[in-house]
Design an enzyme around this catalytic site. Structure first.
Site, PDB file in Angstrom:
ATOM      1  N   ASP A  91       0.877  -1.130  -0.076  1.00  0.00           N
ATOM      2  CA  ASP A  91       0.044  -0.057  -0.127  1.00  0.00           C
ATOM      3  C   ASP A  91       0.813   1.170   0.079  1.00  0.00           C
ATOM      4  OD1 ASP A  91      -1.674   2.004   0.540  1.00  0.00           O
ATOM      5  OD2 ASP A  91      -2.282   1.345   2.564  1.00  0.00           O
ATOM      6  N   PHE A  92       1.421   1.578  -1.325  1.00  0.00           N
ATOM      7  CA  PHE A  92       2.317   2.697  -1.292  1.00  0.00           C
ATOM      8  C   PHE A  92       1.425   3.866  -1.923  1.00  0.00           C
ATOM      9  CE2 PHE A  92       5.879  -0.383  -1.463  1.00  0.00           C
ATOM     10  CZ  PHE A  92       5.854  -0.565  -0.239  1.00  0.00           C
ATOM     11  N   LYS A  93       0.265   3.934  -2.134  1.00  0.00           N
ATOM     12  CA  LYS A  93      -0.573   5.114  -2.679  1.00  0.00           C
ATOM     13  C   LYS A  93       0.387   5.756  -3.856  1.00  0.00           C
ATOM     14  CE  LYS A  93      -3.400   5.082   1.426  1.00  0.00           C
ATOM     15  NZ  LYS A  93      -3.071   4.109   2.506  1.00  0.00           N
ATOM     16  N   PRO A 141       3.865   9.445 -14.821  1.00  0.00           N
ATOM     17  CA  PRO A 141       3.867   8.014 -15.167  1.00  0.00           C
ATOM     18  C   PRO A 141       5.479   7.510 -14.909  1.00  0.00           C
ATOM     19  CG  PRO A 141       2.447   9.463 -16.742  1.00  0.00           C
ATOM     20  CD  PRO A 141       2.952  10.372 -15.694  1.00  0.00           C
ATOM     21  N   GLY A 200     -11.199   0.737   7.077  1.00  0.00           N
ATOM     22  CA  GLY A 200     -11.868   1.494   7.862  1.00  0.00           C
ATOM     23  C   GLY A 200     -12.772   0.903   8.898  1.00  0.00           C
ATOM     24  N   ARG A 247      -5.896  -2.359  13.160  1.00  0.00           N
ATOM     25  CA  ARG A 247      -5.803  -2.250  14.751  1.00  0.00           C
ATOM     26  C   ARG A 247      -6.775  -3.202  15.306  1.00  0.00           C
ATOM     27  NH1 ARG A 247      -6.494   4.220  14.880  1.00  0.00           N
ATOM     28  NH2 ARG A 247      -7.349   3.641  13.012  1.00  0.00           N
TER      29      ARG A 247
HETATM   30  O1  O7M Z   1      -8.105  -1.145  10.497  1.00  0.00           O
HETATM   31  P1  O7M Z   1      -7.036   0.324  10.918  1.00  0.00           P
HETATM   32  O2  O7M Z   1      -7.767   1.600  10.948  1.00  0.00           O
HETATM   33  O3  O7M Z   1      -6.177   0.006  11.905  1.00  0.00           O
HETATM   34  O4  O7M Z   1      -6.160   0.261   9.270  1.00  0.00           O
HETATM   35  C1  O7M Z   1      -6.692   0.576   8.204  1.00  0.00           C
HETATM   36  C2  O7M Z   1      -5.665   0.458   7.239  1.00  0.00           C
HETATM   37  O5  O7M Z   1      -6.265   0.700   5.815  1.00  0.00           O
HETATM   38  C3  O7M Z   1      -4.383   1.223   7.316  1.00  0.00           C
HETATM   39  O6  O7M Z   1      -3.314   0.493   6.882  1.00  0.00           O
HETATM   40  C4  O7M Z   1      -4.686   2.509   6.472  1.00  0.00           C
HETATM   41  O7  O7M Z   1      -3.700   2.920   5.929  1.00  0.00           O
HETATM   42  C5  O7M Z   1      -5.540   1.918   5.479  1.00  0.00           C
HETATM   43  N1  O7M Z   1      -6.508   2.688   4.591  1.00  0.00           N
HETATM   44  C6  O7M Z   1      -7.466   3.296   5.359  1.00  0.00           C
HETATM   45  O8  O7M Z   1      -7.558   3.231   6.694  1.00  0.00           O
HETATM   46  N2  O7M Z   1      -8.154   4.262   4.779  1.00  0.00           N
HETATM   47  C7  O7M Z   1      -8.182   4.355   3.397  1.00  0.00           C
HETATM   48  O9  O7M Z   1      -9.088   5.094   2.828  1.00  0.00           O
HETATM   49  C8  O7M Z   1      -7.479   3.509   2.552  1.00  0.00           C
HETATM   50  C9  O7M Z   1      -6.399   2.704   3.226  1.00  0.00           C
HETATM   51  C10 O7M Z   1      -5.754   1.791   2.241  1.00  0.00           C
HETATM   52  O10 O7M Z   1      -5.561   0.708   2.632  1.00  0.00           O
HETATM   53  O11 O7M Z   1      -5.314   2.285   1.481  1.00  0.00           O
HETATM   54  C11 O7M Z   1      -5.094   1.683   0.379  1.00  0.00           C
END
Ligand code: O7M
Length: 215
Positions: free
Chosen positions: A59-61, A66, A166, A189
């Protein structure tokens, strides 16, 4: 991305604990998700080490031009990643570069789960999801905190996978997210901060099974 347990565990922690949780929950989830807290402290090699316990989604967003995106994606897949998460807002050419250079799954972040996402990301979510579909992404990410939006995005992306983070501390409800069209839950979490992560994982899996029965 396999779809057996429908659970992705987010390992937002230092390496020692991440490896321990991964070992304990190996086989109980479809993938582990790694993010900057882990990779910036341990390097990308941690992906190789985690891959011993299951598929690893990075998950590096990714959100650059490009050319740079391509370099990032090649690096990610030179380790043992099974997939990567990228942002959609930089536009079609940027996302297409990711899809073309990936050697695994690409998920496009369509709508984030936190309250602030309502300003910029949520209004653009349908368009971003349509773009993800058109460029051949594996799926999208849409926050479980907005189940109605998941339902709308499902109509847009058809058979693509929808991953929903979430759950728990952010207020999203597992059953609602799945019933509105999510394929997988991303849970951090609620599992990783639990005294017994295996027990917490099994509780989430039970909720997923329960939600599945009423789909
Ligand atoms: O369950 P949590 O809240 O402890 O963690 C949620 C994980 O999902 C955490 O790694 C966040 O970075 C990720 N995340 C979100 O919580 N909300 C988003 O909108 C997007 C992500 C995510 O995974 O993005 C790819």
């Amino acid at each position: 991305m396999k779809k057996e347990t429908r659970l992705i565990i987010a390992l937002d922690m230092k390496e020692e604990k991440a490896l321990k949780v991964a070992e304990e929950t190996s086989g109980l989830c479809d993938a582990f998700k790694v993010n900057y807290p882990l990779v910036l402290s341990s390097g990308l090699q941690v992906v190789d080490r985690l891959a011993a316990f299951g598929d690893v989604l990075c998950d590096f967003k990714v959100a650059d031009i490009p050319y740079t995106n391509r370099m990032i994606i090649e690096l990610v897949f030179s380790h043992s990643a099974s997939g990567v998460i990228v942002h959609g807002f930089p536009g079609e050419d940027a996302v297409r570069a990711c899809v073309e250079s990936a050697r695994g799954d690409v998920f496009v972040l369509a709508a984030m789960s936190h309250p602030g996402a309502s300003r910029f990301l949520v209004p653009a979510a349908v368009e971003v999801a349509a773009m993800a579909r058109d460029v051949g992404a594996t799926g999208i990410v849409a926050g479980a905190t907005r189940p109605e939006l998941i339902r709308r995005l499902r109509e847009v992306v058809g058979p693509l996978l929808i991953l929903a983070p979430g759950i728990g501390p952010q207020g999203g409800d597992p059953r609602q997210a799945l019933q509105h069209g999510a394929d997988h839950l991303i849970v951090g979490r609620r599992i990783t901060a639990a005294r017994d992560p295996t027990k917490a994982t099994n509780e989430v899996l039970e909720e997923i099974r329960h939600a599945g029965e009423s789909l």
